[in-house]
Enzyme design. Structure first.
Site, short mmCIF file in Angstrom:
data_model
loop_
_atom_site.label_atom_id
_atom_site.label_comp_id
_atom_site.label_asym_id
_atom_site.label_seq_id
_atom_site.Cartn_x
_atom_site.Cartn_y
_atom_site.Cartn_z
N GLU A 288 -9.12 11.51 -2.66
CA GLU A 288 -8.34 10.76 -1.71
C GLU A 288 -6.87 10.76 -1.97
OE1 GLU A 288 -10.21 7.04 -1.73
OE2 GLU A 288 -9.06 6.32 -3.48
N SER A 289 -6.33 11.05 -3.12
CA SER A 289 -5.01 11.08 -3.36
C SER A 289 -4.17 12.35 -2.67
CB SER A 289 -4.76 11.33 -4.83
OG SER A 289 -5.56 12.52 -5.40
#
Lengths: 259, 281
Positions: free
Chosen positions: A51-52
Site C-alpha cells: 500500500e506504500s
C-alpha cells in the site's frame, strides 16, 4: 521430508493459493511471507503490490513495514498513496487482497481496531489502515492467521473490514460487487466459505492435525466440508525457500543501529 | 516563498499552539527532526493529522502536546501497537485526547481533496465498515449521474504541514524521491509548509521530467537537517533503522523509561544529532 512447524505449513499452504496471474495487494506479516514464497517458487510472474505505492515489487528480504526501501528499489514503479488507493485498488485492478487479522468471525469479518467497546477500549489496536477498502475493492480476499480462541471468535468486537457480514448475500445487499473472503489459511487447516451460507468451512487439515485441535483453538463451532482432505506437506523447495527467506530477513532487520 | 533557515526558526515561525498540523511521511521520509524541534519548543493543544502516526506521534502524544489525533493506522509498522497513544486513549495519560479515525483510502482521498481545493472527498469506501458508525465525519452521498452510494469525508486542510525530503535546490524547490506517500498532497493542502532536507544542490538539472518536485513558492521554510528522517529512512541516503523501531516498543511501554529517553534524545539534543544517528545506516 524434513519436519516442519505449523507456522511454516500455514505460510506454504497460503502461498500455494496464489498464481502467476495474480495482482496481489499484500498485507504485512504472514500475508507478506506467503506472497513472497509464492513468487520465489511456483509463481515468479505474480505482481505484488504494497500500500506504500510499490507496484510489482520483488524484495530479497521480507519488509518489516509496508514501506521499507527494499520494496521501492525492486518495484516496477512506485506511485503516490492517493494514486494507489484510487486508481489501482478502487479502480478494480487488484485480483487478490491478502490480509491478516487480530480477530475474525466465521464469516470472515475482521477486527483490527479495538478489543472492548470503541469508546472505552480494553485494548486499542492499530486500526484498519488500508484493509476496509482492500476488503471490498479487491476481486477476492485471502486471509491468513494463527488459530486461537482469542482470535477466532463467535462475535468480533468491531467490524473493521467487512467479510460476508451475517452470511448469505449480505455483501450484495450492501452494494459490494466483489467476492470477499474466499480462503482462510491457519496454522492448522485450510478453510473456504460454504457457497450458500458463506460460513468458513474446513476443507483441508494440515498433516497430523485432528478435528479436536481445530475446535480447541476456535471460538465458534467448526463446520467441515463433506470431504475433508489432508493438506499436502511442504515440499523440500517450499520449505527451503521459506527458511532462507526468513533467515535473510532476520539478518537484515538485526542490522540497524537502534537509537 | 521558501526561505532557508535553522530548524528552530522554521518551527517557531510556522507552528502555533492549537494548530491543526500534519507531519507526513508514509514509512519513508518521516520528519522526525522537525517533530523533535516542535517537542523542544513545547507546543500544546495541537490537532495532529497523519495516516500512520507511528513513533513520532507516540512521542508528541506522550509529551502531552496533542488535543486530538486524526489517523488511519495507529501502529508501530511491523512491530505492534503505539503504547503512548494507547495510554492516552485507554488511561487519559498524560491527558485525554480526542480521536478521529479513518481508513487509509479515506485519508489519502481527503489529502488529495485538500490539495485540489475541494471541501470534501468522494470515493467508494467504508462499505460494511463500522468506522462509519462511530465517526460522524464519514458520510454518504449519491452519485448524481448513476445513483451509486459513495462515501464522503471532509478534505484535510492543515494549518501547517511538515515533511522531510532528499534535496532542495538553491532556489528552494524540493525534490522527493522513492516512496512519496501523501507528501505532495499534504504540502499543497496546507496553509504553510515546512520542509527539512538532506542537502541543498545548485539546481535539479538532469532530474527526470516526471519527478515529484514541489516548487519553491509552495513552501514556507526549508531547514537543512541531514539524517532528519531517522529512524525512518531517506531513499538514496540511508536505510530504515528497523532496530530503533523494535526498541521503541520497549521504551514506550514504560512511562518513566519514556520520559528518560525523551530527555536524553530529544529535549537535551538538537537537530545536529541526526546526522550521527544515520552515519552507519
Amino acid at each position: 521430508m524434513n519436519s516442519f512447524t505449523p507456522n511454516e505449513m500455514m505460510t506454504i499452504a497460503a502461498a500455494r493459493a496464489l498464481s502467476n496471474e495474480d495482482v496481489c495487494f499484500v498485507g504485512i506479516g504472514a500475508p507478506s511471507a506467503a506472497c513472497n514464497v509464492a513468487r520465489l517458487t511456483h509463481a515468479p510472474g505474480i505482481t505484488l503490490i504494497y500500500e506504500s505505492g510499490t507496484i510489482g515489487t520483488a524484495p530479497d528480504v521480507l519488509p518489516l513495514s509496508i514501506g521499507d526501501g527494499e520494496l521501492c528499489e525492486t518495484a516496477l514503479t512506485t506511485v503516490s498513496v492517493p494514486e494507489m488507493f484510487r486508481y489501482w485498488l478502487q479502480g478494480g485492478r487488484i485480483t487478490t487482497g491478502f490480509l491478516g487479522a487480530a480477530q475474525i468471525d466465521r464469516f470472515g469479518n475482521i477486527n483490527t481496531t479495538v478489543i472492548g467497546p470503541y469508546d472505552k477500549p480494553k485494548v486499542r489496536l492499530p486500526g484498519g489502515g488500508g484493509a476496509p477498502e482492500i476488503a471490498t475493492s479487491s476481486q477476492q480476499i485471502f486471509i491468513t492467521m494463527k488459530q486461537s480462541t482469542r482470535g477466532m471468535v463467535e462475535k468480533i468486537d468491531f467490524y473493521t473490514s467487512f467479510g460476508h457480514g451475517d452470511g448469505g448475500d449480505h455483501r450484495a445487499r450492501l452494494g459490494i460487487a466483489t467476492k470477499g473472503p474466499v480462503l482462510l489459511v491457519t496454522d492448522l487447516a485450510v478453510w473456504r466459505p460454504d457457497p450458500e451460507t458463506k460460513e468458513f468451512t474446513v476443507v483441508s487439515l494440515h498433516p497430523g492435525v485432528t478435528r479436536a485441535n481445530v475446535q480447541e483453538t476456535c471460538g465458534w463451532k467448526v463446520a467441515y466440508a463433506a470431504d475433508v482432505e489432508e493438506t499436502p506437506p511442504p515440499t523440500e523447495l517450499e520449505l527451503t525457500t521459506l527458511r532462507d527467506l526468513n533467515e535473510r530477513t532476520a539478518r537484515a532487520h538485526a542490522a540497524g543501529k537502534g537509537s | 516563498m521558501a526561505r532557508f533557515m535553522p530548524l528552530a526558526d522554521a518551527v517557531a515561525d510556522n507552528l502555533r499552539n492549537g494548530d491543526t498540523t500534519a507531519f507526513e511521511g508514509f514509512t519513508h521520509l518521516i520528519p522526525n527532526a522537525a517533530a523533535h524541534e516542535a517537542i523542544r519548543q513545547g507546543f500544546t493543544d495541537l490537532t495532529l493529522i497523519r495516516m500512520t502516526p507511528d513513533s513520532l506521534y507516540d512521542q508528541m502524544i506522550g509529551m502531552g502536546m496533542a488535543k486530538k489525533v486524526v489517523f488511519s493506522y495507529a501502529g508501530n509498522p511491523g512491530v505492534g501497537l503505539l503504547r503512548r497513544m494507547r495510554d492516552a486513549i485507554e488511561n487519559q495519560w498524560p491527558r485525554a485526547i480526542e480521536t478521529e479515525e479513518h481508513s487509509h483510502a479515506a485519508m489519502a482521498n481527503a489529502y488529495e481533496a485538500g490539495a485540489a481545493g475541494l471541501p470534501c472527498a468522494v470515493f467508494r469506501g467504508y462499505r460494511g465498515a463500522q468506522l462509519a458508525q462511530v465517526n460522524p465525519n464519514i458520510r454518504q452521498v449519491a452519485c448524481p449521474f448513476t445513483g451509486e452510494t459513495l462515501a464522503a469525508v471532509p478534505s484535510i486542510r492543515p494549518d501547517v504541514t511538515f515533511i522531510h525530503a532528499q534535496k532542495a535546490s538553491r532556489r528552494g524547490d524540493v525534490l522527493v524521491e522513492g516512496i512519496i506517500g501523501v507528501q505532495k498532497e499534504a504540502v499543497l493542502a496546507a496553509r504553510r509548509a515546512v520542509v527539512t532536507v538532506e542537502e541543498v544542490v545548485d539546481d535539479f538539472a538532469g532530474v527526470h521530467p516526471n519527478a515529484c518536485v514541489l516548487p519553491h513558492w509552495t513552501i514556507s521554510a526549508i531547514a537543512v537537517v541531514p539524517g532528519g528522517a531517522h529512524p525512518s529512512y531517506a531513499h538514496g541516503y540511508y536505510a530504515r533503522d528497523n532496530a530503533a523501531y523494535l526498541e521503541w516498543d520497549k521504551i514506550s511501554a514504560d512511562r518513566d523509561l519514556f520520559a528518560a529517553w525523551m530527555k536524553t534524545n530529544v529535549l537535551d539534543a538538537g537537530p545536529d544529532a541526526f546526522a550521527q544517528r544515520v552515519a552507519d545506516l
